[in-house]
Design a protein around this motif. Sequence first.
Motif, PDB file in Angstrom:
ATOM      1  N   PHE A  17      -0.246 -37.398 -28.115  1.00  0.00           N
ATOM      2  CA  PHE A  17      -0.798 -35.980 -28.450  1.00  0.00           C
ATOM      3  C   PHE A  17      -1.138 -35.079 -27.182  1.00  0.00           C
ATOM      4  O   PHE A  17      -1.151 -33.936 -27.149  1.00  0.00           O
ATOM      5  N   GLY A  18      -1.214 -35.937 -25.975  1.00  0.00           N
ATOM      6  CA  GLY A  18      -1.128 -35.311 -24.577  1.00  0.00           C
ATOM      7  C   GLY A  18       0.035 -34.573 -24.362  1.00  0.00           C
ATOM      8  O   GLY A  18      -0.147 -33.233 -23.774  1.00  0.00           O
ATOM      9  N   ALA A  46       7.719 -30.758 -30.517  1.00  0.00           N
ATOM     10  CA  ALA A  46       7.880 -31.693 -31.657  1.00  0.00           C
ATOM     11  C   ALA A  46       8.958 -32.930 -31.548  1.00  0.00           C
ATOM     12  O   ALA A  46       8.056 -34.101 -31.961  1.00  0.00           O
ATOM     13  N   GLY A  47       9.690 -32.916 -30.457  1.00  0.00           N
ATOM     14  CA  GLY A  47      10.369 -34.130 -30.420  1.00  0.00           C
ATOM     15  C   GLY A  47       9.810 -35.137 -29.509  1.00  0.00           C
ATOM     16  O   GLY A  47       9.869 -36.364 -29.864  1.00  0.00           O
ATOM     17  N   GLY A  48       9.193 -34.668 -28.395  1.00  0.00           N
ATOM     18  CA  GLY A  48       8.446 -35.567 -27.854  1.00  0.00           C
ATOM     19  C   GLY A  48       7.106 -36.376 -28.715  1.00  0.00           C
ATOM     20  O   GLY A  48       6.987 -37.448 -28.501  1.00  0.00           O
ATOM     21  N   LEU A  49       6.492 -35.504 -29.316  1.00  0.00           N
ATOM     22  CA  LEU A  49       5.449 -36.178 -30.211  1.00  0.00           C
ATOM     23  C   LEU A  49       6.305 -37.182 -31.122  1.00  0.00           C
ATOM     24  O   LEU A  49       5.744 -38.305 -31.366  1.00  0.00           O
ATOM     25  N   GLY A  50       7.205 -36.843 -31.703  1.00  0.00           N
ATOM     26  CA  GLY A  50       7.890 -37.668 -32.835  1.00  0.00           C
ATOM     27  C   GLY A  50       8.358 -38.859 -31.976  1.00  0.00           C
ATOM     28  O   GLY A  50       8.164 -40.200 -32.792  1.00  0.00           O
ATOM     29  N   LEU A 100       7.214 -27.207 -37.078  1.00  0.00           N
ATOM     30  CA  LEU A 100       7.614 -28.639 -37.018  1.00  0.00           C
ATOM     31  C   LEU A 100       6.498 -29.413 -35.991  1.00  0.00           C
ATOM     32  O   LEU A 100       6.226 -30.544 -36.480  1.00  0.00           O
ATOM     33  N   ALA A 101       6.163 -28.975 -34.909  1.00  0.00           N
ATOM     34  CA  ALA A 101       5.290 -29.843 -34.051  1.00  0.00           C
ATOM     35  C   ALA A 101       3.683 -29.718 -34.635  1.00  0.00           C
ATOM     36  O   ALA A 101       3.208 -30.821 -34.610  1.00  0.00           O
TER      37      ALA A 101
END
Length: 169
Positions: A17-18, A46-50, A100-101
Amino acid sequence: MALLVLAGMRDLTLVAFGWWSAVGTVLMFVDLAVQRLPARLCFLAAGGLGALLLGEAAANHDFEPWLRLVVGGLGSAAVVAACSLAAPTKVRWGDVRFALAVGGAAAWVGWLALYATAMLATLAPAVVGLGLVAMRRATFKTHLPQGPFWHIAALVVVVLMTLSAAHNP
């Protein structure tokens, strides 16, 4: 980041989340400056969070929140894509990518968080827009960038719902 820590986020959830919050903040300022949401940054958010939350799900052997993230992110993007097809001058494809994010982040917390984010992110620009029209700083045809409203709405809802869950187990 401090709000996320105060809400009780730890470990990979806090890192995820950061990351989402940092990239989303950059996107927010880009959208305010040039009314564009660059694809690379949207996909990074989106990709980093996922990816990071997939690691959290694997570590906890609980994939339900991650599946909710995927469905929420894709569902949000699909709704915004339908809006973009219906009103291409008002809703652009950068908005679809950023959905998406935003949808994924909210859905990780829960379905209620996704609904609350959608409601707040829709209501806030309407109120701000009406205020700007009332102050004669805009007209009803003025385009307001949506990215900042979506990011702030999701951040507020995620922090409040996480905080609430931490105090009401």
